[in-house]
Motif scaffolding. Structure first.
Motif, PDB file in Angstrom:
ATOM      1  N   LEU A  91      -3.006   3.885  -2.451  1.00 57.44           N
ATOM      2  CA  LEU A  91      -2.409   2.790  -3.203  1.00 57.44           C
ATOM      3  C   LEU A  91      -1.593   3.370  -4.348  1.00 57.44           C
ATOM      4  O   LEU A  91      -2.170   3.878  -5.317  1.00 57.44           O
ATOM      5  N   PRO A  92      -0.275   3.327  -4.254  1.00 54.76           N
ATOM      6  CA  PRO A  92       0.543   3.937  -5.314  1.00 54.76           C
ATOM      7  C   PRO A  92       0.331   3.153  -6.605  1.00 54.76           C
ATOM      8  O   PRO A  92       0.249   1.932  -6.581  1.00 54.76           O
ATOM      9  N   CYS A  93       0.244   3.856  -7.699  1.00 52.35           N
ATOM     10  CA  CYS A  93       0.014   3.118  -8.942  1.00 52.35           C
ATOM     11  C   CYS A  93       0.787   3.717 -10.096  1.00 52.35           C
ATOM     12  O   CYS A  93       0.305   3.757 -11.222  1.00 52.35           O
ATOM     13  N   ARG A 125       1.214   8.882  -9.074  1.00 45.21           N
ATOM     14  CA  ARG A 125      -0.133   9.043  -8.520  1.00 45.21           C
ATOM     15  C   ARG A 125      -0.468   7.905  -7.580  1.00 45.21           C
ATOM     16  O   ARG A 125       0.126   6.829  -7.644  1.00 45.21           O
ATOM     17  N   LEU A 142      -3.988   5.956  -5.683  1.00 45.17           N
ATOM     18  CA  LEU A 142      -5.448   5.874  -5.633  1.00 45.17           C
ATOM     19  C   LEU A 142      -5.892   5.913  -4.179  1.00 45.17           C
ATOM     20  O   LEU A 142      -5.364   5.176  -3.343  1.00 45.17           O
ATOM     21  N   ILE A 159     -18.141   1.524  -1.058  1.00 48.76           N
ATOM     22  CA  ILE A 159     -16.748   1.743  -1.394  1.00 48.76           C
ATOM     23  C   ILE A 159     -16.665   3.061  -2.146  1.00 48.76           C
ATOM     24  O   ILE A 159     -17.405   3.289  -3.089  1.00 48.76           O
ATOM     25  N   ARG A 198     -14.026   5.376  -4.189  1.00 44.64           N
ATOM     26  CA  ARG A 198     -12.679   5.121  -4.703  1.00 44.64           C
ATOM     27  C   ARG A 198     -12.393   5.765  -6.038  1.00 44.64           C
ATOM     28  O   ARG A 198     -11.722   5.193  -6.830  1.00 44.64           O
ATOM     29  N   PHE A 207      -7.828   9.999  -7.717  1.00 40.01           N
ATOM     30  CA  PHE A 207      -6.395   9.828  -7.820  1.00 40.01           C
ATOM     31  C   PHE A 207      -5.741  11.028  -7.145  1.00 40.01           C
ATOM     32  O   PHE A 207      -6.188  12.165  -7.321  1.00 40.01           O
ATOM     33  N   THR A 226      -8.081  13.614 -14.957  1.00 35.55           N
ATOM     34  CA  THR A 226      -6.861  12.844 -14.752  1.00 35.55           C
ATOM     35  C   THR A 226      -7.215  11.412 -14.388  1.00 35.55           C
ATOM     36  O   THR A 226      -6.353  10.606 -14.143  1.00 35.55           O
ATOM     37  N   ASP A 254      -9.401   7.615 -14.313  1.00 39.71           N
ATOM     38  CA  ASP A 254      -9.247   6.348 -15.013  1.00 39.71           C
ATOM     39  C   ASP A 254     -10.159   6.251 -16.229  1.00 39.71           C
ATOM     40  O   ASP A 254     -10.991   7.111 -16.475  1.00 39.71           O
ATOM     41  N   HIS A 272     -13.991   6.790 -15.928  1.00 39.89           N
ATOM     42  CA  HIS A 272     -14.520   8.152 -15.937  1.00 39.89           C
ATOM     43  C   HIS A 272     -14.364   8.779 -17.304  1.00 39.89           C
ATOM     44  O   HIS A 272     -15.242   9.492 -17.782  1.00 39.89           O
ATOM     45  N   LYS A 309     -17.068   7.915 -19.755  1.00 40.49           N
ATOM     46  CA  LYS A 309     -18.354   8.574 -19.571  1.00 40.49           C
ATOM     47  C   LYS A 309     -18.341   9.988 -20.144  1.00 40.49           C
ATOM     48  O   LYS A 309     -19.285  10.407 -20.806  1.00 40.49           O
ATOM     49  N   ARG A 339      -0.820  -2.928 -11.774  1.00 36.74           N
ATOM     50  CA  ARG A 339       0.199  -2.032 -11.228  1.00 36.74           C
ATOM     51  C   ARG A 339       0.333  -2.158  -9.728  1.00 36.74           C
ATOM     52  O   ARG A 339       1.390  -1.963  -9.161  1.00 36.74           O
ATOM     53  N   VAL A 391      -5.284  -1.963  -9.254  1.00 39.13           N
ATOM     54  CA  VAL A 391      -5.116  -0.847 -10.179  1.00 39.13           C
ATOM     55  C   VAL A 391      -4.296  -1.319 -11.364  1.00 39.13           C
ATOM     56  O   VAL A 391      -3.239  -1.926 -11.193  1.00 39.13           O
ATOM     57  N   ILE A 394      -9.395   0.986 -12.531  1.00 36.67           N
ATOM     58  CA  ILE A 394      -9.434   0.515 -11.159  1.00 36.67           C
ATOM     59  C   ILE A 394     -10.459  -0.599 -11.086  1.00 36.67           C
ATOM     60  O   ILE A 394     -11.588  -0.431 -11.544  1.00 36.67           O
ATOM     61  N   ARG A 402     -12.388  -3.010  -8.427  1.00 35.39           N
ATOM     62  CA  ARG A 402     -12.524  -3.043  -6.969  1.00 35.39           C
ATOM     63  C   ARG A 402     -13.891  -3.446  -6.484  1.00 35.39           C
ATOM     64  O   ARG A 402     -14.371  -2.871  -5.537  1.00 35.39           O
TER      65      ARG A 402
END
Lengths: 350, 350
Positions: free
Chosen positions: A141-143, A147, A149, A158, A160, A163, B101, B103, B106, B109, B136, B153, B158, B160
């Motif tokens: 999934l271009p975002c 980059r 996803l 799931i 996910r 990137f 790199t 989201d 992450h 955390k 996006r 996204v 993200i 989902r």
DNA sequence: CGTTAGCACTTGTGGTTGATGAGTGCTAAC
DNA sequence: GTTAGCACTCATCAACCACAAGTGCTAACG
């Protein structure tokens, strides 16, 4: 030496009583509350004998007796009365899972919560290993920012969080094509099989090898266990049990609990064939705290492995209640998941 | 009454000393270690005066003095020496974020972990509100069993976890078309704006209204704060501080900490304009434990709001260290995120 | 008038002691 | 095999003591 029935009965009383009260139990207490037909002296003789057999210990010569780990094991196997849950508890279970249609990740959290609430112990849950899950669908999934996803859906979850960096020359159509290609290559395969088509995949991607390399890297990383695969619920529950009035014990417990690695190690080496699994003290698990007990069950329903769930708490645990909760939660899941798969067709008519 | 310089100096010494040792500080200790040019009797007079002003309290007439919340506030504003971090700590920060790199989920955390490790306090982190994030890209990913996964996204995260039920009549192509339509409708819009195109969206979907209704429902649900938006790191860290030798305090602390709702309430009402924010005791935050302190900072970099981070711990907190850590982590993030956006073009040459 | 030495007073801390009570082990009798 | 009786062991608790730390106050000092 074979244990007499009376010895068994007395041992059962001691364990029951101690689980309830957390106080070492004396011969007098036994004769007053349960064995009213013999004198305390008789019971004392039996207790001394049980102690010799390794089932009981006493801290001090005048402090009543406490069950040993060996006694708990025997209790769970032979003596314990398997109680049933109250109607309220059963209601709680069935209502808790009513409208959960989501993936294992969500399921695991709510199951852990339910178990913790009902048993009043800290509960732990471990996701099933992802490696054997079959990929149902995947997409890039271009975002923006060059980059994309990578999203992967398997039978029960799931994945996910990767990137993937895209070359500047790659248009959105290129990404869409790549996405389809990925799906063609991997859908239906288990994560563990991904490497078997690695060469083919790299070939097909030609110009965009680099992207494919990253995708394969991501696929491999999913097969490894991650911290998020372990879930805890109700850590504060330990304060409800008197053995954790002592700050040292709490510290110890918390330090095990807050390291997901350690939990994984303890919970991890389950034998899948056993439905209910009890580990008592450090004898049964290296990383277990000395005086802790872990009761776990591995659930599966409708052909899906739903993970391993359990409670961790003091050795002096209400095993009867805990096991009843684990069993009933298992049944509820079986109904929910197993049932849903079959209902599928009728459902859309609503 | 204006405080004399000597009073300020003495107050500073008391707070510093108490933060270090956790022991009530006596006039003698002050003259021996710091103010060697006056006698303890003189200091005693000053201490008595500071007590009258509300800056100090004593538990017992012979127990040394302890700073009041008011003293901590004054200390932070005027007295504290803003220390710098050790080279080792700075290294730790810069290496911790080197190759992240991913989201916000992450990022949050790892930031929370770093803060907790460096300060030795429990750290809390709150994701920025999703409502204003721009979408996006989004897609519906069919995954068998008549369901599809909705993936969205935004600039920094993200979303989902919604499964959408699909009508039996909907083919994979239909889903793909719907997916494109969704993107056309929503991409570039903020989550909060989703409802503005609700009518239009329902119109366009015609036959598959039901699917669209579910998608809109999901979009709305993302705008609400969720439990996962709050992250904790290092809860066991409190045991490293002597005020938590007492089981009651631990219990209290843990019960606040383990309710994400409560944490959200405490951390939530931050004033975004203030970089560093200190709440001391229950006076500053309703749900705060009486004797706790919360220091937070809200980060943003490269135009993105990266969330609010902080530590929660005893009032007797090493504010100087904590604030230094928060500031340096903020700088590191600024460099990482801000820098990355600019480097983008050069990067692909590597 | 600020500073200081000296001293009485307060109070937590740690150790001792003694009484109490719970519980056991043993023995002798039933 | 069971039981009553009794001596013995310990944990617990309160009272008590001496001790050390720290303060407040007062009177003297420069």
């Amino acid at each position: 030496m074979k244990m007499s029935d009376r010895k068994k009965r007395i041992l059962q009383i001691v364990v029951d009583e101690y689980i309830n009260s957390a106080v070492p139990v004396s011969s007098k207490a036994i004769t007053e509350k349960h064995l009213t037909d013999v004198s305390s002296a008789t019971v004392r003789n039996e207790l001394a004998s049980l102690e010799e057999l390794g089932y009981l210990t006493q801290f001090h010569t005048s402090g009543g007796r406490v069950p040993s780990p060996q006694a708990y094991r025997f209790y769970i196997e032979e003596l314990m009365q398997r109680g049933n849950l109250s109607a309220a508890d059963l209601d709680y279970i069935s209502s808790a899972f009513s409208d959960k249609t989501a993936d294992v990740e969500h399921l695991i959290k709510s199951v852990a919560n339910v178990i913790s609430e009902l048993t009043d112990y800290t509960s732990v849950a471990a996701m099933p290993n992802a490696e054997e899950e079959r990929i149902r669908n995947m997409t890039l999934l271009p975002c923006g920012d060059g980059r994309a996803l990578l999203v992967i859906v398997t039978g029960s979850r799931i994945l996910r969080d990767s990137f993937i960096d895209l070359p500047d020359t790659m248009s959105d159509e290129d990404v869409a094509n790549a996405s389809h290609m990925l799906c063609r290559l991997f859908c239906g395969k288990a994560l563990s099989e991904a490497r078997t088509v690695e060469a083919e995949a790299l070939g097909e991607f030609g110009q965009y090898r680099q992207v494919m390399t990253e995708v394969i890297e991501a696929l491999k990383s999913y097969a490894r266990p991650r911290d998020e695969d372990i879930v805890l619920a109700g850590p504060e529950k330990i304060f409800n049990h008197p053995e954790y009035e002592d700050i040292g014990n709490v510290k110890n417990f918390l330090s095990v609990i807050s390291s997901k690695d350690k939990i994984a190690e303890i919970v991890g080496d389950e034998d899948d064939e056993i439905q209910i699994n009890v580990k008592i003290g450090s004898a049964d698990g290296k990383d277990m705290p000395e005086d802790c007990s872990l009761v776990t069950a591995t659930y599966s329903a409708g052909g899906k492995n739903l993970g391993t769930y359990g409670v961790i708490g003091p050795i002096r645990m209400d095993y009867s209640k805990v096991i009843a909760v684990l069993e009933n939660v298992g049944k509820a899941l079986e109904e929910l998941i197993g049932g849903k798969n079959k209902d599928k067709k009728e459902k859309d008519d609503e």
